[in-house]
Design an enzyme around this catalytic site. Structure first.
Site, PDB file in Angstrom:
ATOM      1  N   HIS A 260      25.488  45.112  44.441  1.00  0.00           N
ATOM      2  CA  HIS A 260      24.682  46.275  44.860  1.00  0.00           C
ATOM      3  C   HIS A 260      24.578  46.322  46.391  1.00  0.00           C
ATOM      4  O   HIS A 260      23.517  46.630  46.941  1.00  0.00           O
ATOM      5  CB  HIS A 260      23.289  46.214  44.240  1.00  0.00           C
ATOM      6  CG  HIS A 260      23.258  46.505  42.771  1.00  0.00           C
ATOM      7  ND1 HIS A 260      23.284  47.787  42.258  1.00  0.00           N
ATOM      8  CD2 HIS A 260      23.228  45.683  41.696  1.00  0.00           C
ATOM      9  CE1 HIS A 260      23.250  47.730  40.925  1.00  0.00           C
ATOM     10  NE2 HIS A 260      23.229  46.464  40.562  1.00  0.00           N
ATOM     11  N   ASP A 347      21.329  40.996  40.390  1.00  0.00           N
ATOM     12  CA  ASP A 347      21.776  41.588  39.126  1.00  0.00           C
ATOM     13  C   ASP A 347      23.154  42.241  39.250  1.00  0.00           C
ATOM     14  O   ASP A 347      23.572  42.645  40.333  1.00  0.00           O
ATOM     15  CB  ASP A 347      20.771  42.626  38.626  1.00  0.00           C
ATOM     16  CG  ASP A 347      20.615  43.792  39.591  1.00  0.00           C
ATOM     17  OD1 ASP A 347      20.555  43.543  40.805  1.00  0.00           O
ATOM     18  OD2 ASP A 347      20.556  44.950  39.121  1.00  0.00           O
ATOM     19  N   GLU A 348      23.835  42.330  38.151  1.00  0.00           N
ATOM     20  CA  GLU A 348      25.064  43.122  37.980  1.00  0.00           C
ATOM     21  C   GLU A 348      26.106  42.870  39.074  1.00  0.00           C
ATOM     22  O   GLU A 348      26.775  43.794  39.530  1.00  0.00           O
ATOM     23  CB  GLU A 348      24.711  44.618  37.909  1.00  0.00           C
ATOM     24  CG  GLU A 348      23.825  44.969  36.733  1.00  0.00           C
ATOM     25  CD  GLU A 348      23.387  46.413  36.712  1.00  0.00           C
ATOM     26  OE1 GLU A 348      23.308  47.005  35.623  1.00  0.00           O
ATOM     27  OE2 GLU A 348      23.085  46.970  37.794  1.00  0.00           O
ATOM     28  N   SER A 349      26.231  41.620  39.469  1.00  0.00           N
ATOM     29  CA  SER A 349      27.215  41.278  40.501  1.00  0.00           C
ATOM     30  C   SER A 349      28.538  40.923  39.807  1.00  0.00           C
ATOM     31  O   SER A 349      29.010  39.782  39.849  1.00  0.00           O
ATOM     32  CB  SER A 349      26.694  40.111  41.352  1.00  0.00           C
ATOM     33  OG  SER A 349      27.396  40.007  42.555  1.00  0.00           O
ATOM     34  N   HIS A 350      29.142  41.924  39.185  1.00  0.00           N
ATOM     35  CA  HIS A 350      30.253  41.696  38.256  1.00  0.00           C
ATOM     36  C   HIS A 350      31.537  41.228  38.930  1.00  0.00           C
ATOM     37  O   HIS A 350      32.355  40.554  38.292  1.00  0.00           O
ATOM     38  CB  HIS A 350      30.532  42.973  37.460  1.00  0.00           C
ATOM     39  CG  HIS A 350      29.364  43.462  36.657  1.00  0.00           C
ATOM     40  ND1 HIS A 350      28.499  42.603  36.004  1.00  0.00           N
ATOM     41  CD2 HIS A 350      28.907  44.717  36.395  1.00  0.00           C
ATOM     42  CE1 HIS A 350      27.571  43.313  35.388  1.00  0.00           C
ATOM     43  NE2 HIS A 350      27.786  44.591  35.604  1.00  0.00           N
TER      44      HIS A 350
END
Length: 532
Positions: A260, A347-350
């Site tokens: 993000h 979060d969501e650090s893909h």
């Protein structure tokens, strides 16, 4: 003669009754939210009059501020002066000796009302309860001809959870300082005590960092959809901190990382991991993909992003410049933030390799600790080793929350299926998303944090937080429509015991709150679950 006596007796009785306060609605029917721990009504009532005043028992600026708030809330609709002092008064705020806590009591007699607590915060919460015990018309901003009565009775109250939070995403769409303050006012009336500001994301960087000025010059200039963005100067942010603190709300700033982060990567190319190519060139990453049109020996800034997809960006976790950057940001934030927490996202650090992610989270926690603060992060951070006192915010995976508990750390409960205010109410909602669930008012209300997930007990829970993400939300009207009435339901989940909460009773009380919102001009969603 006998007939004349009866007439005189009737006139005397009428004269006496006309001097008494009008009948008041029993306390348990006034619509107090959150529901107090204990509440009882008795016959008789207290009537606010033109001679009413606030008496402060105790000392301190916080006590004076609560007294002034009480008077300021009662003056507009009544037209009464309601002075505040230490000598006499029928509205008594008593700061009593003892260990400071948020517990308070309200005692209402025919000729006085007393709010007592060992802390100014407790008195403030008692004040909010008292205001809701008055008729809804007290919310008017101009004089109303009304009987300002409250039923005699007693209220004893204290919160179920220490942390009662609401999160406002000012990154996807920038939210002005005035609208943030308005949100704080609504939170304060519901006894929330933490405001989590999501200050950075792929679409925007919203806090001035003086040592890295391009973050706002470039990263703050736009938002979702490509419209003009904005940011808070450090002076703006300090003003928000003060405004919240005056209402006993602590601000928790979030810098979301290592994912993000596109707004930061668009501002400073050296933070971009990119890809080293065999010929010695360097390909910059844009939206998670190699951009072969940008080949250089050094990484280039990413392109500004205005969409709503997630998971494509990451800091260069193997570069020292990244940690210099993070420490500069944390240091400047800490200098401005008196509260105990810095939120580090996570979060969501893909596209961050797992090993790199763990290294990054552990190192950033060390930086936060170095500056005397504790870290909060989304539940993914529990896949790394957590520092003592770090808090994992459960939003998605119960497994991650349990990892935190196994390490001896606490959980902040924000399950997306219950607590996310940006989720649509139903399939007809024109705002919001529904990737987690459709969340009607009863869905937001009917759950118990202590039993929501097997393996997460009440002792593991620091508190409850209701996040409002702003991919589809652009202004105050949108915020009000998505937050209310659900934020009110979640306030009761956070404050009141599960044993005290009852959906059928809440339906009646929220309808009364709806009248207050109508008077105040708050544009809430009229859930079909309630007879408004």
């Amino acid at each position: 003669m006998k007939h004349s006596f009866q007439i005189i007796a009737a006139l005397v009785a009428f004269s006496i009754s006309s001097c008494q306060a009008p009948n008041a609605v029993p306390l348990d029917q006034t619509g107090i939210i959150p529901i107090p721990s204990f509440l009882s009504s008795s016959s008789g009532s207290f009537e606010l009059s033109s001679g009413s005043s606030v008496q402060l028992v105790g000392s301190g600026e916080d006590l004076k501020r609560v007294g002034n708030y009480l008077a300021e809330n009662l003056r507009p609709a009544t037209g009464y002066d309601i002075p505040v002092g230490t000598d006499t008064g029928d509205l008594i705020l008593e700061l009593v000796a003892g260990e400071a806590s948020e517990k308070y009591s309200v005692e209402i007699k025919s000729d006085w009302i007393k709010i007592s607590s060992t802390s100014a915060a407790g008195l403030y919460y008692g004040m909010q309860t008292l205001i809701k015990a008055f008729p809804a018309e007290i919310e008017n901003t101009s004089v109303v001809d009304y009987d300002w009565v409250v039923s005699e009775g007693k209220i004893e109250d204290e919160p179920e959870f220490a942390y009662r939070g609401a999160m406002l995403d000012v990154a996807r769409h920038f939210i002005s300082m005035e609208d943030v303050k308005h949100y704080i006012d609504q939170m304060a009336s519901l006894k929330f005590n933490f405001l989590h500001l999501h200050l950075t994301d792929d679409q925007g960087w919203r806090i001035e960092i003086k040592s890295w000025p391009k973050l706002t010059e470039i990263g703050g200039k736009t938002e979702v959809g490509g419209t003009e963005g904005g940011f808070f100067t450090q002076e703006d942010y300090a003003e928000i901190i003060t405004y919240a603190a005056e209402r006993f709300i602590t601000v928790v700033p979030e810098i979301d990382m290592p994912g993000h982060t596109n707004a930061a990567l668009a501002s400073y190319g050296e933070l971009n991991p990119g890809v080293n190519l065999p010929n010695g060139d360097f390909a910059t990453m844009n939206e998670g993909k190699i951009d072969f049109d940008i080949l250089d020996k050094n990484p280039q800034p990413a392109e500004i992003y205005t969409g709503i997809e997630v998971g494509f960006s990451t800091f260069a976790t193997n570069k020292e410049i990244t940690y210099t950057f993070v420490e500069d940001v944390i240091r400047e934030l800490v200098e401005l933030t008196p509260g105990p927490y810095i939120h580090i996202g996570g979060d969501e650090s893909h596209v961050t390799e797992k090993e790199d992610y763990i290294y990054f989270i552990e190192r950033v926690q060390e930086i936060v600790s170095k500056y005397g603060k504790k870290s909060i992060g989304w539940d993914e951070i529990a896949t790394a080793k957590l520092s003592p006192g770090s808090v994992a915010q459960f939003w998605a995976l119960e497994e991650n929350a349990k990892f935190a508990i196994e390490q001896g750390n606490q959980i902040l409960m924000s399950p997306a299926k219950r607590a996310y205010l940006d989720m649509q109410y139903d399939s007809t909602s024109t705002l919001g998303l529904h990737w987690a669930a459709y969340i009607e008012l009863d869905d937001a209300y009917n759950w118990d944090p202590a039993t929501y997930s097997e393996g997460i007990n009440k002792s593991d829970i620091l508190g409850v937080e209701a996040p409002l993400w702003t991919e589809t939300i652009t202004d105050r009207a949108d915020i009000e429509y998505m937050a209310f009435p659900r934020l009110t339901a979640l306030a009761e989940v956070a404050w009141s015991s599960n044993e005290r909460r009852n959906w059928e009773d809440f339906q009646k009380r929220i309808a009364i709150q709806g009248k207050r919102w109508d008077i105040k001009g708050v544009g809430f969603y009229r859930s079909p679950k309630v007879n408004w």
